[in-house]
Design a protein around this motif. Structure first.
Motif, PDB file in Angstrom:
ATOM      1  N   GLN A 398      24.759  25.398  48.987  1.00  0.00           N
ATOM      2  CA  GLN A 398      26.136  25.750  49.342  1.00  0.00           C
ATOM      3  C   GLN A 398      26.485  25.264  50.739  1.00  0.00           C
ATOM      4  O   GLN A 398      27.575  24.716  50.971  1.00  0.00           O
ATOM      5  N   LYS A 399      25.570  25.447  51.693  1.00  0.00           N
ATOM      6  CA  LYS A 399      25.835  25.042  53.069  1.00  0.00           C
ATOM      7  C   LYS A 399      25.980  23.525  53.175  1.00  0.00           C
ATOM      8  O   LYS A 399      26.882  23.017  53.863  1.00  0.00           O
ATOM      9  N   LEU A 400      25.068  22.777  52.522  1.00  0.00           N
ATOM     10  CA  LEU A 400      25.120  21.324  52.623  1.00  0.00           C
ATOM     11  C   LEU A 400      26.382  20.777  51.968  1.00  0.00           C
ATOM     12  O   LEU A 400      27.055  19.908  52.535  1.00  0.00           O
ATOM     13  N   VAL A 401      26.711  21.252  50.770  1.00  0.00           N
ATOM     14  CA  VAL A 401      27.907  20.767  50.074  1.00  0.00           C
ATOM     15  C   VAL A 401      29.156  21.106  50.878  1.00  0.00           C
ATOM     16  O   VAL A 401      30.072  20.278  51.013  1.00  0.00           O
ATOM     17  N   ALA A 402      29.220  22.321  51.429  1.00  0.00           N
ATOM     18  CA  ALA A 402      30.376  22.715  52.230  1.00  0.00           C
ATOM     19  C   ALA A 402      30.547  21.787  53.428  1.00  0.00           C
ATOM     20  O   ALA A 402      31.651  21.322  53.732  1.00  0.00           O
ATOM     21  N   SER A 403      29.432  21.498  54.107  1.00  0.00           N
ATOM     22  CA  SER A 403      29.487  20.614  55.269  1.00  0.00           C
ATOM     23  C   SER A 403      29.893  19.202  54.864  1.00  0.00           C
ATOM     24  O   SER A 403      30.684  18.556  55.554  1.00  0.00           O
ATOM     25  N   ARG A 404      29.365  18.744  53.745  1.00  0.00           N
ATOM     26  CA  ARG A 404      29.615  17.373  53.292  1.00  0.00           C
ATOM     27  C   ARG A 404      31.079  17.175  52.913  1.00  0.00           C
ATOM     28  O   ARG A 404      31.642  16.091  53.106  1.00  0.00           O
ATOM     29  N   VAL A 422      37.646  23.261  44.650  1.00  0.00           N
ATOM     30  CA  VAL A 422      37.086  23.344  43.293  1.00  0.00           C
ATOM     31  C   VAL A 422      35.993  22.308  43.079  1.00  0.00           C
ATOM     32  O   VAL A 422      34.920  22.622  42.548  1.00  0.00           O
ATOM     33  N   ARG A 423      36.232  21.040  43.476  1.00  0.00           N
ATOM     34  CA  ARG A 423      35.224  20.003  43.226  1.00  0.00           C
ATOM     35  C   ARG A 423      33.927  20.278  43.984  1.00  0.00           C
ATOM     36  O   ARG A 423      32.843  20.224  43.381  1.00  0.00           O
ATOM     37  N   PRO A 424      33.938  20.597  45.279  1.00  0.00           N
ATOM     38  CA  PRO A 424      32.688  20.943  45.964  1.00  0.00           C
ATOM     39  C   PRO A 424      31.987  22.154  45.328  1.00  0.00           C
ATOM     40  O   PRO A 424      30.759  22.172  45.228  1.00  0.00           O
ATOM     41  N   ARG A 425      32.773  23.143  44.893  1.00  0.00           N
ATOM     42  CA  ARG A 425      32.172  24.313  44.252  1.00  0.00           C
ATOM     43  C   ARG A 425      31.443  23.909  42.977  1.00  0.00           C
ATOM     44  O   ARG A 425      30.323  24.349  42.711  1.00  0.00           O
ATOM     45  N   GLN A 426      32.070  23.049  42.183  1.00  0.00           N
ATOM     46  CA  GLN A 426      31.442  22.620  40.924  1.00  0.00           C
ATOM     47  C   GLN A 426      30.195  21.782  41.195  1.00  0.00           C
ATOM     48  O   GLN A 426      29.183  21.915  40.488  1.00  0.00           O
ATOM     49  N   ILE A 427      30.249  20.933  42.212  1.00  0.00           N
ATOM     50  CA  ILE A 427      29.068  20.141  42.561  1.00  0.00           C
ATOM     51  C   ILE A 427      27.932  21.055  43.010  1.00  0.00           C
ATOM     52  O   ILE A 427      26.773  20.858  42.638  1.00  0.00           O
ATOM     53  N   ALA A 428      28.260  22.067  43.810  1.00  0.00           N
ATOM     54  CA  ALA A 428      27.228  23.006  44.269  1.00  0.00           C
ATOM     55  C   ALA A 428      26.621  23.767  43.098  1.00  0.00           C
ATOM     56  O   ALA A 428      25.412  24.007  43.055  1.00  0.00           O
ATOM     57  N   MET A 429      27.451  24.165  42.142  1.00  0.00           N
ATOM     58  CA  MET A 429      26.932  24.844  40.946  1.00  0.00           C
ATOM     59  C   MET A 429      26.028  23.908  40.151  1.00  0.00           C
ATOM     60  O   MET A 429      24.960  24.314  39.661  1.00  0.00           O
ATOM     61  N   TYR A 430      26.453  22.650  40.000  1.00  0.00           N
ATOM     62  CA  TYR A 430      25.643  21.671  39.268  1.00  0.00           C
ATOM     63  C   TYR A 430      24.283  21.472  39.942  1.00  0.00           C
ATOM     64  O   TYR A 430      23.231  21.490  39.267  1.00  0.00           O
ATOM     65  N   LEU A 431      24.291  21.300  41.265  1.00  0.00           N
ATOM     66  CA  LEU A 431      23.026  21.118  41.980  1.00  0.00           C
ATOM     67  C   LEU A 431      22.147  22.359  41.882  1.00  0.00           C
ATOM     68  O   LEU A 431      20.917  22.251  41.799  1.00  0.00           O
ATOM     69  N   SER A 432      22.754  23.544  41.876  1.00  0.00           N
ATOM     70  CA  SER A 432      21.982  24.784  41.732  1.00  0.00           C
ATOM     71  C   SER A 432      21.303  24.840  40.380  1.00  0.00           C
ATOM     72  O   SER A 432      20.194  25.360  40.250  1.00  0.00           O
ATOM     73  N   LYS A 433      21.958  24.293  39.368  1.00  0.00           N
ATOM     74  CA  LYS A 433      21.365  24.303  38.019  1.00  0.00           C
ATOM     75  C   LYS A 433      20.215  23.311  37.906  1.00  0.00           C
ATOM     76  O   LYS A 433      19.184  23.614  37.303  1.00  0.00           O
ATOM     77  N   VAL A 434      20.361  22.122  38.502  1.00  0.00           N
ATOM     78  CA  VAL A 434      19.345  21.081  38.303  1.00  0.00           C
ATOM     79  C   VAL A 434      18.211  21.139  39.331  1.00  0.00           C
ATOM     80  O   VAL A 434      17.125  20.616  39.072  1.00  0.00           O
ATOM     81  N   LYS A 480      21.043  15.326  46.572  1.00  0.00           N
ATOM     82  CA  LYS A 480      19.738  15.755  46.027  1.00  0.00           C
ATOM     83  C   LYS A 480      18.606  15.362  46.975  1.00  0.00           C
ATOM     84  O   LYS A 480      17.712  16.169  47.257  1.00  0.00           O
ATOM     85  N   ARG A 481      18.640  14.113  47.458  1.00  0.00           N
ATOM     86  CA  ARG A 481      17.585  13.658  48.354  1.00  0.00           C
ATOM     87  C   ARG A 481      17.575  14.466  49.653  1.00  0.00           C
ATOM     88  O   ARG A 481      16.512  14.821  50.169  1.00  0.00           O
ATOM     89  N   MET A 482      18.753  14.748  50.175  1.00  0.00           N
ATOM     90  CA  MET A 482      18.851  15.510  51.422  1.00  0.00           C
ATOM     91  C   MET A 482      18.283  16.928  51.248  1.00  0.00           C
ATOM     92  O   MET A 482      17.631  17.469  52.154  1.00  0.00           O
ATOM     93  N   LEU A 483      18.523  17.512  50.084  1.00  0.00           N
ATOM     94  CA  LEU A 483      18.048  18.875  49.831  1.00  0.00           C
ATOM     95  C   LEU A 483      16.537  18.912  49.582  1.00  0.00           C
ATOM     96  O   LEU A 483      15.883  19.909  49.869  1.00  0.00           O
ATOM     97  N   GLN A 484      15.981  17.831  49.047  1.00  0.00           N
ATOM     98  CA  GLN A 484      14.559  17.832  48.681  1.00  0.00           C
ATOM     99  C   GLN A 484      13.673  17.266  49.769  1.00  0.00           C
ATOM    100  O   GLN A 484      12.452  17.290  49.639  1.00  0.00           O
ATOM    101  N   GLU A 485      14.248  16.725  50.830  1.00  0.00           N
ATOM    102  CA  GLU A 485      13.423  16.163  51.909  1.00  0.00           C
ATOM    103  C   GLU A 485      12.780  17.273  52.712  1.00  0.00           C
ATOM    104  O   GLU A 485      13.359  18.337  52.907  1.00  0.00           O
TER     105      GLU A 485
END
Length: 485
Positions: A398-404, A422-434, A480-485
């Motif tokens: 949530q923090k990274l997507v909000a900042s981005r 709405v679009r950042p929220r949906q992307i954050a939900m998608y990343l949370s799922k995967v 994804k890469r930023m979150l997994q580094e």
């Protein structure tokens, strides 16, 4: 599996593969929090004549799973292996003569002489002393403190200096009012938080303070046992009549009544000026399975993260570990270049560093050859290959997507329906799922209490958009890469 065919025995890979599938299905059906709390330490011992014998480390876990989940386990097991007719759960220390004696976790073994941020064991491959192998009698009491886990045997680095300083100050404080109450330490596995808890207990007892050290399992078992024996009042009074309460792995505390009693105990001790120290694998705000009032109380003190081991700290730990082993095996010689290589290759936690030194020792003693960077690379290959990826948290997403996307995290959690949100929220939900193991309902709750169907809609919408919009696909892959580094 054909009718009449016996279920595969656990001494072959087939049964363990089936058990792995069973665990994956349980995790998916029950959610990550429930699975981690009750099934994370459930292991398959053997499969004989259609009976799957499983084991857990404590009688409390055995009792709870048998009372609440054994039918679910059997149903899932049968769906994966038709030959399974029964599931039996036992406690590992009492499974029989063939059961392996309990081994000391690497985190709880330390070498003398020099501060150690992550535990090292003075005698590689040795079992703990006989008195520490006694099975749990079921009587409530403080768990034993490991004599080697002291402040003197803790290696201090930039990642754990604040946690060490806070723990040391709390342990030595003799004023009427407690400091930083409660002190909450959180870290991943093998980073030294349990070491600090034991060190606090040792120092406080040395000053004559009354200390009780408990794991979450032991607290829950003690409370349930006191209810059955109708001695719950004595249980509560004993907890509240101490100077310092130390509880490890608080994320495993489950059950509404148990959590209520834990909350009452926290309030009683804090209000009376008694010190509480708690450790978990995540900060209070992320302990979704705990009652909100308990989380609020835990967050009301000092919350300190024991950070990941930086390279210099890993070198210090390895140097201390190698010196301890060399004292027992004079021919064991590891050069600074090898230590530096291992420190760069293994970054996850101290347990992997401990495993690396043990592998180097085995290689040196079994082959009689010198330890070079090349031989070290071969010896620790499995540790490097099998390192677990970084655990991604929904809050971090949530923090990274909000900042981005130039919005705030509160916007993402809000009810706002503008396109910019709405679009950042949906992307954050998608990343949370995967990127996490959270279920759709859990993700929905973390996004402002939304329904799981809202999360599913967001995931499907982003999946479709990724196939059609290459720029969005590249953007999401970067996240994804930023979150997994």
């Amino acid at each position: 599996m054909p009718d009449g065919e016996d279920a595969p025995r656990s001494d072959g890979p087939a049964a363990q593969e089936i058990w792995s599938r069973v665990k994956r299905r349980l995790r998916a059906e029950l959610g990550e929090d429930v699975f981690a709390s009750w099934f994370g330490r459930l292991e398959l011992e053997e499969v004989v004549d259609g009976c799957a014998r499983l084991s857990v480390p404590t009688r409390f876990l055995k009792s709870w799973i048998e009372s609440h989940y054994v039918d679910r386990v059997l149903t899932v097991y049968r769906s994966e292996a038709e030959g399974i007719e029964r599931v039996i759960i036992g406690v590992r220390s009492t499974l029989g003569r063939d059961a392996a004696p309990p081994r000391r976790p690497i985190e709880s073994a330390r070498a003398p002489g020099g501060p150690v941020g992550v535990a090292v064991e003075a005698k590689p491959f040795a079992l703990p002393p006989a008195e520490e192998q006694k099975p749990d009698t079921g009587d409530f009491g403080s768990a034993p403190l490991d004599a080697r886990l002291t402040f003197e045997s803790f290696i201090i680095g930039r990642s754990n200096a604040l946690a060490h300083a806070a723990a040391d100050r709390v342990a030595r404080h003799l004023g009427e009012q407690a400091l930083y109450n409660p002190l909450f330490l959180h870290a991943g596995v093998g980073l030294g938080k349990t070491h600090l808890l034991h060190a606090i207990g040792h120092e406080a007892r040395a000053q004559g303070r009354r200390v009780i050290y408990l794991t979450a399992d032991r607290f829950m078992y003690g409370f349930v046992a006191s209810l059955k024996a109708q001695t719950s009042l004595a249980f509560k009074e004993r907890l509240r009549g101490i100077d310092l309460l130390v509880i490890d792995d608080v994320q495993f505390i489950q059950g509404k009544q148990i959590q209520q009693e834990f909350g009452h105990t926290l309030n009683a001790l804090i209000d009376s000026g008694r010190q509480i120290v708690v450790a978990a694998d995540r900060p209070p705000a992320d302990l979704e399975s705990l009652d909100e009032r308990v989380r609020s109380r835990l967050a009301g003190g000092l919350v300190v993260e024991v950070g990941s081991l930086d390279e210099q700290l890993r070198i210090s730990i390895l140097t201390t570990r190698v010196a301890a082993v060399k004292a027992l095996h004079p021919s064991f010689d590891v050069s600074p270049s090898v230590i530096a290589y291992v420190a760069r290759a293994i970054t996850a936690n101290g347990r992997d560093l401990e495993g690396a030194v043990n592998r180097l020792l085995a290689h040196a003693t079994l082959t009689g050859s010198a330890i070079t960077v090349e031989t070290a690379e071969t010896a620790i290959r499995d540790l490097v290959r099998n390192r677990e990826p970084k655990r991604v948290k929904i809050e971090d997403i949530q923090k990274l997507v909000a900042s981005r996307y130039n919005v705030s995290r509160s916007d993402i959690l809000s009810e706002r329906r503008t396109a910019a949100v709405v679009r950042p929220r949906q992307i954050a939900m998608y990343l949370s799922k995967v990127l996490t193991l959270r279920s759709l309902p859990e993700i929905g709750r973390r996004f402002g209490g939304r329904d799981h169907t809202t999360v599913l809609h967001a995931v499907r919408k982003i999946e479709k958009a990724l196939n059609e919009d290459h720029a969005l696909n590249d953007e999401v892959e970067l996240l994804k890469r930023m979150l997994q580094e």
